[in-house]
Design an enzyme around this catalytic site. Structure first.
Site, PDB file in Angstrom:
ATOM      1  CG  ASN A  65     -21.790 -25.766  52.744  1.00 43.60           C
ATOM      2  OD1 ASN A  65     -22.442 -25.368  51.860  1.00 43.60           O
ATOM      3  ND2 ASN A  65     -20.485 -25.273  52.935  1.00 43.60           N
ATOM      4  CE1 TYR A  98     -20.304 -30.776  43.228  1.00 44.34           C
ATOM      5  CE2 TYR A  98     -22.320 -30.640  41.774  1.00 44.34           C
ATOM      6  CZ  TYR A  98     -21.466 -30.281  43.078  1.00 44.34           C
ATOM      7  OH  TYR A  98     -21.926 -29.107  43.640  1.00 44.34           O
TER       8      TYR A  98
HETATM    9  P1  NAD Z   1     -16.302 -23.614  48.095  1.00 43.39           P
HETATM   10  O1  NAD Z   1     -15.283 -24.289  47.200  1.00 43.39           O
HETATM   11  O2  NAD Z   1     -16.298 -22.007  47.874  1.00 43.39           O
HETATM   12  O3  NAD Z   1     -16.166 -23.996  49.757  1.00 43.39           O
HETATM   13  C1  NAD Z   1     -16.161 -25.309  50.083  1.00 43.39           C
HETATM   14  C2  NAD Z   1     -15.495 -25.062  51.655  1.00 43.39           C
HETATM   15  O4  NAD Z   1     -15.277 -26.630  51.780  1.00 43.39           O
HETATM   16  C3  NAD Z   1     -13.879 -24.935  51.226  1.00 43.39           C
HETATM   17  O5  NAD Z   1     -13.459 -23.849  52.319  1.00 43.39           O
HETATM   18  C4  NAD Z   1     -12.999 -26.096  51.399  1.00 43.39           C
HETATM   19  O6  NAD Z   1     -11.914 -25.934  52.201  1.00 43.39           O
HETATM   20  C5  NAD Z   1     -14.135 -27.021  52.382  1.00 43.39           C
HETATM   21  N1  NAD Z   1     -13.966 -28.487  52.129  1.00 43.39           N
HETATM   22  C6  NAD Z   1     -13.624 -29.208  50.724  1.00 43.39           C
HETATM   23  N2  NAD Z   1     -13.421 -30.349  51.295  1.00 43.39           N
HETATM   24  C7  NAD Z   1     -13.469 -30.503  52.704  1.00 43.39           C
HETATM   25  C8  NAD Z   1     -13.417 -31.706  53.561  1.00 43.39           C
HETATM   26  N3  NAD Z   1     -13.230 -32.815  52.746  1.00 43.39           N
HETATM   27  N4  NAD Z   1     -13.594 -31.396  54.644  1.00 43.39           N
HETATM   28  C9  NAD Z   1     -13.865 -30.272  55.319  1.00 43.39           C
HETATM   29  N5  NAD Z   1     -14.030 -29.235  54.397  1.00 43.39           N
HETATM   30  C10 NAD Z   1     -13.784 -29.277  53.262  1.00 43.39           C
HETATM   31  O7  NAD Z   1     -17.733 -24.070  47.624  1.00 43.39           O
HETATM   32  P2  NAD Z   1     -19.372 -23.580  47.710  1.00 43.39           P
HETATM   33  O8  NAD Z   1     -19.423 -23.204  46.359  1.00 43.39           O
HETATM   34  O9  NAD Z   1     -19.456 -22.771  48.491  1.00 43.39           O
HETATM   35  O10 NAD Z   1     -19.920 -24.957  47.716  1.00 43.39           O
HETATM   36  C11 NAD Z   1     -20.474 -25.453  49.156  1.00 43.39           C
HETATM   37  C12 NAD Z   1     -21.391 -26.691  48.853  1.00 43.39           C
HETATM   38  O11 NAD Z   1     -22.515 -26.323  48.048  1.00 43.39           O
HETATM   39  C13 NAD Z   1     -20.950 -27.955  48.185  1.00 43.39           C
HETATM   40  O12 NAD Z   1     -21.601 -28.857  48.676  1.00 43.39           O
HETATM   41  C14 NAD Z   1     -21.075 -27.816  46.595  1.00 43.39           C
HETATM   42  O13 NAD Z   1     -20.994 -28.873  46.243  1.00 43.39           O
HETATM   43  C15 NAD Z   1     -22.570 -27.091  46.750  1.00 43.39           C
HETATM   44  N6  NAD Z   1     -22.922 -26.459  45.654  1.00 43.39           N
HETATM   45  C16 NAD Z   1     -22.371 -25.460  44.993  1.00 43.39           C
HETATM   46  C17 NAD Z   1     -22.816 -24.695  43.881  1.00 43.39           C
HETATM   47  C18 NAD Z   1     -22.110 -23.859  43.261  1.00 43.39           C
HETATM   48  O14 NAD Z   1     -22.488 -23.446  42.219  1.00 43.39           O
HETATM   49  N7  NAD Z   1     -21.024 -23.169  43.973  1.00 43.39           N
HETATM   50  C19 NAD Z   1     -23.847 -25.350  43.265  1.00 43.39           C
HETATM   51  C20 NAD Z   1     -24.672 -26.650  43.885  1.00 43.39           C
HETATM   52  C21 NAD Z   1     -24.031 -27.011  45.079  1.00 43.39           C
END
Ligand code: NAD
Length: 257
Positions: A89, A157
């Site tokens: 994730n 992205y």
């Molecule tokens: P978020 O920023 O709230 O959480 C992401 C977490 O990943 C953070 O705790 C961060 O410390 C950790 N992280 C970042 N880089 C890392 C690394 N290199 N190694 C280990 N941990 C790492 O993000 P979110 O919104 O919960 O997103 C989670 C996933 O969902 C991501 O892959 C994101 O691209 C995807 N996503 C999010 C959305 C959105 O709108 N929020 C939409 C589509 C997809």
């Protein structure tokens, strides 16, 4: 309990979708290995799980580094003996990721390394562990932008998420006969720290909101619910899917007023 006797590893479980999934998986009986680059945030998730009676352990690491990912998987097996669910994730959305003609090479490399190579490494080291457990479920987080082009470009992205989707399909075919299901979760825009800066700007917020038929952004808990379904045996015939949870964005040409 929908995940009783299962062990789940979730990357990026210190925040947003990863944290909500960790809390929900634990509530449904899973032992959860919380992985994050941010140690404090990851430990907080573990504390939250334990204080509601669940079982969890934290392991730090960067998903873009092979040695770290290998260690995460070893930690999961050493702590809980087996691994059944792998939720790749963790991801980033960089503020300087924009048009293909403006985006710096360093931003491209950073984004691809975390969002795409991170999933590759998770599967590379995690799938052998799932095989040792007799099978399991892999969930890779892509995005609705893997399916649609946007005028508000985020080239690195979008490319990273397109890669996650294709990689997921291929892996799902390869390991299906070995009792491993692999699906891509494609969230629409969700109100998490990832999008906080972008959604704080009223113009940029509205520009995205008009495309969502449900008329609102998603919640991290709604993604956790979808991940729970994919993780559990309830989705036993769901494999290689593009699991879209986007409020109808990808179904719409024009959204209702
Ligand atoms: P978020 O920023 O709230 O959480 C992401 C977490 O990943 C953070 O705790 C961060 O410390 C950790 N992280 C970042 N880089 C890392 C690394 N290199 N190694 C280990 N941990 C790492 O993000 P979110 O919104 O919960 O997103 C989670 C996933 O969902 C991501 O892959 C994101 O691209 C995807 N996503 C999010 C959305 C959105 O709108 N929020 C939409 C589509 C997809």
């Amino acid at each position: 309990m929908r995940l009783g006797n299962k062990v789940a590893l979730i990357t990026g479980a210190g925040s947003g979708i990863g944290r909500e999934s960790a809390l929900l998986f634990a509530k449904e009986g899973a032992k959860v290995v919380v992985c994050d680059l941010n140690g404090q945030a990851g430990e907080e998730t573990v504390t939250m799980i334990r204080s509601s009676g669940g079982e969890a352990a934290f392991v730090g690491g960067d998903v873009s580094k092979a040695a770290d990912v290998q260690h995460m998987i070893e930690f999961a097996e050493a702590t809980y003996d087996r691994l059944h669910i792998l939720f790749n994730n963790a991801g980033i959305f960089h503020a300087d990721d924009g048009s293909v003609v403006d985006t710096e090479e360093a931003i491209w490399d950073l984004t691809i390394n975390i969002n795409l190579k991170g999933v590759f490494l998770g599967c590379k080291y995690g799938i052998p562990a799932l095989l040792r457990a007799g099978g399991g479920s892999v969930i890779n987080t892509a995005s609705f932008v893997a399916l649609l082009g946007a005028a508000t470009s985020q080239s690195a992205y979008t490319a990273s998420k397109g890669g996650v989707l294709s990689l997921t399909r291929e892996i799902s075919v390869e390991f299906a006969r070995q009792n491993i299901r692999v699906n891509a979760l494609c969230p629409g825009p969700v109100e998490t720290p990832l999008l906080a800066e972008l959604l704080a700007d009223p113009d940029r917020r509205q520009r995205r909101l008009v495309h969502i038929p449900l008329g609102r952004f998603g919640k991290a808990q709604e993604m956790a619910n979808a991940a729970l379904f994919l993780a559990s045996d309830e989705s036993s015939f769901v494999n290689g899917s593009t699991f879209v949870v986007d409020g109808g964005i990808t179904a719409a040409y024009v959204t209702p007023e």
